[in-house]
Design an enzyme around this catalytic site. Structure first.
Site, PDB file in Angstrom:
ATOM      1  N   LYS A 193       8.438   2.642  11.841  1.00  0.00           N
ATOM      2  CA  LYS A 193       8.565   3.448  10.912  1.00  0.00           C
ATOM      3  C   LYS A 193       8.265   4.971  11.530  1.00  0.00           C
ATOM      4  CE  LYS A 193       7.286   2.433   6.316  1.00  0.00           C
ATOM      5  NZ  LYS A 193       6.023   1.938   5.395  1.00  0.00           N
TER       6      LYS A 193
HETATM    7  C1  E4P Z   1       6.860   1.736   2.222  1.00  0.00           C
HETATM    8  O1  E4P Z   1       7.169   1.220   3.255  1.00  0.00           O
HETATM    9  C2  E4P Z   1       5.504   2.314   1.755  1.00  0.00           C
HETATM   10  O2  E4P Z   1       4.581   1.577   2.658  1.00  0.00           O
HETATM   11  C3  E4P Z   1       5.047   2.187   0.475  1.00  0.00           C
HETATM   12  O3  E4P Z   1       6.148   1.649  -0.389  1.00  0.00           O
HETATM   13  C4  E4P Z   1       4.147   3.334  -0.091  1.00  0.00           C
HETATM   14  O4  E4P Z   1       3.964   3.144  -1.443  1.00  0.00           O
HETATM   15  P1  E4P Z   1       2.770   3.869  -2.257  1.00  0.00           P
HETATM   16  O5  E4P Z   1       3.215   5.257  -2.826  1.00  0.00           O
HETATM   17  O6  E4P Z   1       2.460   2.906  -3.073  1.00  0.00           O
HETATM   18  O7  E4P Z   1       1.725   4.267  -1.317  1.00  0.00           O
END
Ligand code: E4P
Length: 216
Positions: free
Chosen positions: A84
């Site tokens: 990522k």
């Molecule tokens: C995506 O890969 C992220 O880990 C995630 O969806 C973040 O979401 P949040 O806004 O609930 O922290």
């Protein structure tokens, strides 16, 4: 449509995996820190559970060289590791380099259609629009997903759209109707998707009626 589970919790990952509906895992530094465990042993355990399915792990460095270095280290864990990379200009540069090396990338923290377009042009394997966080600031997150799906279809980009920051089942439904490739879903929402009160009532009634059937 693929379902990823958005958690670093091995118990949740195992339960969802055993349901047979999980195609991968996404994590981020916040989710990892919630587990309060050694990073390497946590990732090893998750990898054992999901048997080669893609797992997204995020880099911490913000400079191109740091991102690329971290990504190379992470990718050695296994072929299923997806790195990522945050949506910045340094990040785009890193995506281009990593893709050329055969390392899969997930461009994260995408909040506009043009950011997604840039990530696709850089060749990112996945692009992750965060819809719940847009809803939180009174913008309609799902509109962004619709725009990204249209742009990717217009030009035949290979990048897959991961609908991220999902808060409830309607987000999953809308993502499916828009033709998004992937939804990454917290365990709680997967459970909500399974449940329907009429299913529970139906089971209860069938069992009660079965009791009335003469058994001899
Ligand atoms: C995506 O890969 C992220 O880990 C995630 O969806 C973040 O979401 P949040 O806004 O609930 O922290």
């Amino acid at each position: 449509m693929k379902f990823f589970i958005d958690t670093a919790n091995p118990v949740e990952i195992r339960k969802a995996y055993e349901m047979g509906v999980i195609d991968g895992v996404t994590t981020n530094p916040t989710l990892i820190s919630k587990e309060n465990r050694n990073f390497d042993s946590l990732i090893r355990e998750i990898c054992e559970i999901i048997q080669g399915l893609p797992i997204s792990l995020e880099v911490i460095g913000l400079k191109f060289e740091e991102m690329v270095q971290e990504a190379r280290t992470l990718s050695k864990i296994g072929e299923n590791i997806v790195v990522k990379i945050p949506m910045t200009s340094e990040g785009l540069k890193a995506v281009k380099t990593l893709i050329a090396e055969g390392i899969k990338t997930n461009t994260t923290l995408v909040f506009s259609p043009t950011q997604a377009l840039l990530a696709a042009k850089a060749g990112s394997t996945y692009v992750s629009p965060f819809i719940g966080r847009l809803d939180d600031i009174s913008q309609t997150g799902m509109e962004l997903v619709g725009q990204i799906v249209t742009i990717f279809d217009n030009y035949g980009f290979d990048s897959e759209v991961i609908v991220s920051s999902i808060r409830h089942p309607i987000h999953v439904l809308e993502a499916a109707l828009m033709g998004a490739d992937v939804a990454t879903i917290p365990y709680k929402v997967i459970e909500q998707l399974v449940k329907h009160p009429l299913t529970d009532i139906g089971i209860e009634r069938f069992l009660a009626d079965w009791e009335k059937v003469p058994k001899k």
